[in-house]
Design a protein around this motif. Structure first.
Motif, PDB file in Angstrom:
ATOM      1  N   ALA A   1       0.831  -1.207   0.000  1.00 37.48           N
ATOM      2  CA  ALA A   1       0.000   0.000   0.000  1.00 37.48           C
ATOM      3  C   ALA A   1       0.864   1.255   0.000  1.00 37.48           C
ATOM      4  CB  ALA A   1      -0.927  -0.006   1.212  1.00 37.48           C
ATOM      5  N   ARG A   2       1.947   1.221   0.772  1.00 37.16           N
ATOM      6  CA  ARG A   2       2.841   2.388   0.822  1.00 37.16           C
ATOM      7  C   ARG A   2       3.572   2.573  -0.500  1.00 37.16           C
ATOM      8  NH1 ARG A   2       7.394   3.600   5.533  1.00 37.16           N
ATOM      9  NH2 ARG A   2       8.103   5.589   4.674  1.00 37.16           N
ATOM     10  N   ILE A   3       4.037   1.482  -1.088  1.00 32.22           N
ATOM     11  CA  ILE A   3       4.723   1.572  -2.376  1.00 32.22           C
ATOM     12  C   ILE A   3       3.789   2.131  -3.436  1.00 32.22           C
ATOM     13  CG2 ILE A   3       5.731   0.197  -4.238  1.00 32.22           C
ATOM     14  CD1 ILE A   3       6.849  -1.679  -2.098  1.00 32.22           C
ATOM     15  N   PHE A   4       2.562   1.627  -3.474  1.00 33.21           N
ATOM     16  CA  PHE A   4       1.595   2.097  -4.477  1.00 33.21           C
ATOM     17  C   PHE A   4       1.283   3.577  -4.266  1.00 33.21           C
ATOM     18  CE2 PHE A   4      -2.839   2.612  -6.014  1.00 33.21           C
ATOM     19  CZ  PHE A   4      -2.601   2.333  -7.353  1.00 33.21           C
ATOM     20  N   HIS A   5       1.124   3.989  -3.003  1.00 36.88           N
ATOM     21  CA  HIS A   5       0.845   5.396  -2.678  1.00 36.88           C
ATOM     22  C   HIS A   5       1.943   6.299  -3.242  1.00 36.88           C
ATOM     23  CE1 HIS A   5      -0.140   8.964  -0.283  1.00 36.88           C
ATOM     24  NE2 HIS A   5       1.130   8.990   0.066  1.00 36.88           N
ATOM     25  N   ASN A   6       3.187   5.938  -3.028  1.00 34.53           N
ATOM     26  CA  ASN A   6       4.291   6.770  -3.502  1.00 34.53           C
ATOM     27  C   ASN A   6       4.436   6.717  -5.025  1.00 34.53           C
ATOM     28  OD1 ASN A   6       5.215   7.826  -0.998  1.00 34.53           O
ATOM     29  ND2 ASN A   6       6.103   5.840  -0.498  1.00 34.53           N
ATOM     30  N   GLN A   7       4.096   5.588  -5.624  1.00 32.53           N
ATOM     31  CA  GLN A   7       4.096   5.507  -7.078  1.00 32.53           C
ATOM     32  C   GLN A   7       3.046   6.447  -7.668  1.00 32.53           C
ATOM     33  OE1 GLN A   7       3.449   1.326  -7.894  1.00 32.53           O
ATOM     34  NE2 GLN A   7       5.635   0.840  -7.873  1.00 32.53           N
ATOM     35  N   VAL A   8       1.879   6.482  -7.039  1.00 31.08           N
ATOM     36  CA  VAL A   8       0.804   7.361  -7.510  1.00 31.08           C
ATOM     37  C   VAL A   8       1.213   8.830  -7.386  1.00 31.08           C
ATOM     38  CG1 VAL A   8      -1.537   8.160  -6.977  1.00 31.08           C
ATOM     39  CG2 VAL A   8      -1.046   5.719  -7.087  1.00 31.08           C
ATOM     40  N   LYS A   9       1.865   9.179  -6.277  1.00 30.93           N
ATOM     41  CA  LYS A   9       2.313  10.570  -6.099  1.00 30.93           C
ATOM     42  C   LYS A   9       3.263  10.979  -7.222  1.00 30.93           C
ATOM     43  CE  LYS A   9       3.351  12.287  -2.104  1.00 30.93           C
ATOM     44  NZ  LYS A   9       3.964  12.502  -0.776  1.00 30.93           N
TER      45      LYS A   9
END
Length: 858
Positions: A73-81
């Protein structure tokens, strides 16, 4: 001296732990008594070395760090940013103080001045700042043409100009109820920050700008980045206040209890050394101080004084003038070593169980508290014997007099025997009440609601909390959640077949295009670029085939531009409508809003044309027009340049993870009923969603850690007492205390948040400590007398010791009650409740059950 000490110690055989325990006691006690100055020097040196590491302290209050760096979830969040160029944002709101609204020259002039000032603040991503003066007004310049002009390039000087701005905002769905509230009473500036750790500094500079405005409007600053960063600043201040206050409170209480400076000084030295060494090592090893680790000093301070007080109290009770104090301290250490070791192990185990949670800051907190408990034990068994060996005869006499005064009476001496008489005399009533309380508590546990929100870490009257309430009452929401729609991996097989057919046709005419047979391994943009470049140098015959191949590739590119497809945008529009109808989401900003707004102005400018084009070319035309605006980069916040992925920005009026969970469930239900267009998948990002993820991980992790450590402690109790019956009895105070406290949480409606979650670890350790001391002393007394006499004796010195320890530990947490931050207050209140409950259960429930023992010896 050494042979004498060894002779005495060898006589004292510990039946529980055996020969290894004898060697351990001999080793530590002998060294401490023979080399007291070396002990003093070693403790001082270690303390000073760790104290020197304190300036390296780094505060971390980012909830994102509650998840591991490799958490999906954290990796995806930062990828989206990165993919959509999203930033952490501070929200600055201006609210009309008169109720006449924000659309007046004075208010808009002040807002314009503030926005321009914010643009110059270091750390602000100025190109993405959103305010009335930095966004475009989109109007129709003529049939089929659009005009982009700054909405408020100059501050309005007349009411007519202010009204024109109002009219423009009301026509632009991306701005209405985002930059200006739907009721027209408030306006906002969205301040994107390059580094969220600079949020507090930037907010302070904004406050300075606000102070210089000539405006009667009320200004508020909120947003998760500034709330988290400001909490870190105030947490640092709280650390510097609470720990010394806890030490002072314990010192005063122990002085009230004992009225002996020697008796108070030794335990306080142990406590202070424990806190400084533990915190110094945590900081020196590079760990940041999170909200939980900031409480380590408060947790350790009262725990660290208990064993020291036990040793000094028993020494004073055993020591008589003319005796060798070193021989007496050996006997005392022999008697107390095992229970102190077991209580330290069980307390540490309760906190070590937090290592099983998948939350890194909680793991660090548990590990270092456990380390501190073991350190306090080691310092106690080394420093206190050395401390006693250096005491003068006058100090020893003062110490003895203090203990005798305590044992001769006082309030504890009066009401504890009465409590014991009630517990044993009315044992059936006690057990009935306990069973009823247990049942009610279990029912309360089922009512517990898991919820957290960093903004709620401040008191209700804090400026951050007030700003959050005011601005979310006016606007669509200051909390962000991002629903991301992604195209699944494309299959190049069909395209490769078409290209290979063209290659074969060209080859039949003697034209070699075999270099393009590797299309399955090429991105379409790369292939199109190659073909386009090759056309410039190609002959007439070759160019025919290259043009056909380029046309095939471009057609495939167009088909893969998922978010130019009107059907996909219509699906997104349906989801937006569904979310807005739920009252869970204040506003939904997405691609359809941009497309419909531009399409309206391309056509007639009338509201009737505020709809999606019928074709992909029509959609592409609107987006091409939008890229002529002053802020073309805003489009890439909602769609990737290849139009294969899109972001839907949800504005929420609450940062509670319960609220976000309901939104996630709402979207899941909608997608189940209205499936995603073919070739799409979805995922969540944004701080509000990350809150849900780490809360769920924490709850499941806490349950696992509590259950596993409960089993281990139970096994330890059976081993310690060499009895299944006494092992079960030792676990009863722990079981009842955890159930009662968490049942109370459920009944009073307190949210189960991070501080509440870790309290189970403290309950596990300290509740069983009281039971160990009670049962061990009871068994010793039973060897000398009947059950009734033994139970009555338990409410003399043993009962007073347990009660004093509970009071000392509870008082150690009282400074937290006066903290300006809610998590500290929560911990203070519930830890005091835990101490009261566990001590009361130990002194009432255990005697009631032990009254049923047969007349034989235990």
């Amino acid at each position: 001296m050494a042979p004498c000490l060894l002779d005495v110690s060898n006589v004292l055989f510990d039946k529980t732990l055996g020969f290894s325990n004898i060697k351990m006691k001999i080793l530590f006690t002998t060294f401490a008594l023979q080399h007291p100055r070396k002990v003093y020097g070693l403790v001082l040196l270690l303390t000073l070395a760790c104290l020197a590491m304190m300036p390296l302290l780094t505060i971390d209050t980012d909830p994102e760090n509650m998840l591991r760096e490799d958490d999906p979830a954290r990796i995806f969040h930062n990828q989206v940013k990165q993919q959509f160029i999203m930033h952490d944002t501070i929200v600055v709101g201006a609210v009309s103080a008169t109720g006449e609204g924000i659309y007046n020259p004075q208010s808009l002039q002040a807002l314009h001045q503030l926005s321009r000032g914010i643009l110059d603040i270091d750390g602000v991503v100025s190109r993405d700042q959103m305010s009335l003066d930095t966004v475009d007004n989109i109007t129709q310049q003529g049939p089929g043409t659009i005009r982009f002009e700054w909405l408020m390039q100059q501050a309005p000087q007349t009411q007519a100009q202010a009204d024109a701005i109002k009219q423009a905002v009301n026509r632009l769905p991306m701005l209405n109820n985002t930059l200006v509230s739907g009721d027209g009473q408030a306006a906002a500036v969205y301040v994107p920050v390059a580094d969220k750790d600079e949020s507090y500094r930037i907010a302070e500079e904004v406050r300075g700008l606000v102070a210089g405005l000539d405006s009667s409007d009320q200004y508020h600053i909120t947003g998760l980045p500034v709330a988290e960063d400001q909490f870190g600043v105030e947490m640092f201040i709280q650390m510097g206040i609470s720990a010394p206050l806890a030490g002072l409170a314990i010192f005063i209480l122990m002085w009230v209890f004992f009225r002996s400076l020697p008796l108070v000084t030794g335990p306080m030295i142990v406590a202070m050394a424990t806190v400084i060494i533990t915190m110094g090592l945590l900081i020196g090893m590079g760990f940041t101080v999170h909200i939980m680790s900031s409480m380590i000093a408060i947790f350790l301070m009262p725990i660290a004084v208990v064993d020291s007080t036990h040793i000094l109290s028993e020494f004073a009770d055993r020591f008589h003038p003319g005796e060798d104090p070193k021989a007496v301290i050996i006997k005392v250490m022999d008697h107390l070593f095992t229970p102190m070791l077991y209580t330290s192990v069980t307390s540490a185990l309760g906190f070590l169980s937090l290592m099983l949670t998948p939350i890194p800051p909680v793991q660090i907190f548990g590990a270092y508290i456990a380390f501190g408990i073991f350190l306090a034990f080691l310092l106690t068994i080394i420093f206190i014997p050395a401390y006693i060996s250096r005491m003068s005869p006058e100090a020893l006499k003062s110490l003895q007099n203090a203990i005798h005064r305590m044992e001769d009476g006082g309030r504890l001496g009066r009401w504890l025997p009465r409590l014991g008489g009630f517990a044993t005399g009315r044992r059936f009533v006690v057990l009935l009440v306990a069973a009823g309380a247990f049942a009610i508590s279990v029912a309360g546990i089922t009512r517990i609601q898991i919820n957290d929100n960093p903004v709620n870490w401040f008191k209700a009257d804090h400026e951050i909390r007030v700003a959050d309430k005011v601005l979310n009452n006016h606007f669509a929401g200051t909390y962000d959640a991002w629903l991301v729609l992604e195209s699944t991996s494309a299959d190049n097989t069909s395209l490769a077949n078409e290209v290979n057919q063209l290659i074969a046709g060209a080859e039949a005419q003697g034209i070699d295009l075999s270099a393009y047979a590797v299309i399955g391994n090429l991105e379409l943009d790369v292939l199109a670029s190659r073909l386009d470049d090759q056309l410039f140098a190609a002959g007439a015959d070759e160019a025919v085939w290259l043009e056909q191949m380029l046309a095939v590739v471009e057609q495939e590119q167009q088909q893969r531009r998922t978010f130019l497809n009107p059907a996909v945008l219509q699906w997104m529009e349906g989801l937006q409508t569904h979310l807005l109808a739920s009252d869970l989401v204040g506003k939904v900003n997405a691609m359809p809003d941009v497309v419909k707004t531009v399409n309206r102005e391309l056509r007639s400018g009338a509201d009737a044309d505020f709809l999606l084009p019928d074709t992909a070319n029509g959609v592409a035309q609107t987006l091409l027009q939008y890229q002529s605006s002053h802020r073309p980069q805003e489009l890439w916040h909602f769609v990737t340049p290849d139009y294969r992925d899109s972001l839907i920005w949800l504005q929420l009026t609450s940062g509670d993870n319960q609220h976000m969970s309901q939104v996630v469930a709402l979207v899941d239900a909608y997608i189940a009923e209205h499936p995603l267009p073919e070739g799409l998948r979805y995922g969540w990002a944004g701080k509000a969603y990350l809150n849900v993820v780490w809360q769920d991980a924490m709850v499941s992790g806490m349950a696992d850690s509590l259950l596993s450590s409960f089993v281990v402690v139970f096994v330890m109790m059976v081993v310690l007492f060499r009895s299944l019956k006494y092992g079960v009895l030792a676990m009863l105070p722990l079981t009842f205390t955890i159930t009662l406290i968490y049942g109370l949480i459920g009944w009073v409606g307190k949210d189960y948040d991070m501080p509440i979650a870790v309290l189970s670890a403290l309950t596990l350790g300290l509740s069983v400590d009281f039971a160990i001391h009670f049962l061990q002393r009871y068994r010793e007394l039973r060897k000398q007398g009947t059950n009734d006499i033994s139970l009555a004796e338990m409410f003399q010195e043993p009962g007073r010791a347990i009660t004093r320890n509970a009071i000392v530990i509870a008082v150690g947490f009282t400074p937290l009650l006066f903290a300006p931050l809610v998590p500290y207050i929560t911990v203070g209140i519930f830890l005091a409740s835990i101490m009261a409950a566990s001590a009361l259960v130990t002194l009432v429930l255990l005697p009631a059950l032990l009254k049923f023992e047969t007349i034989g010896k235990a």
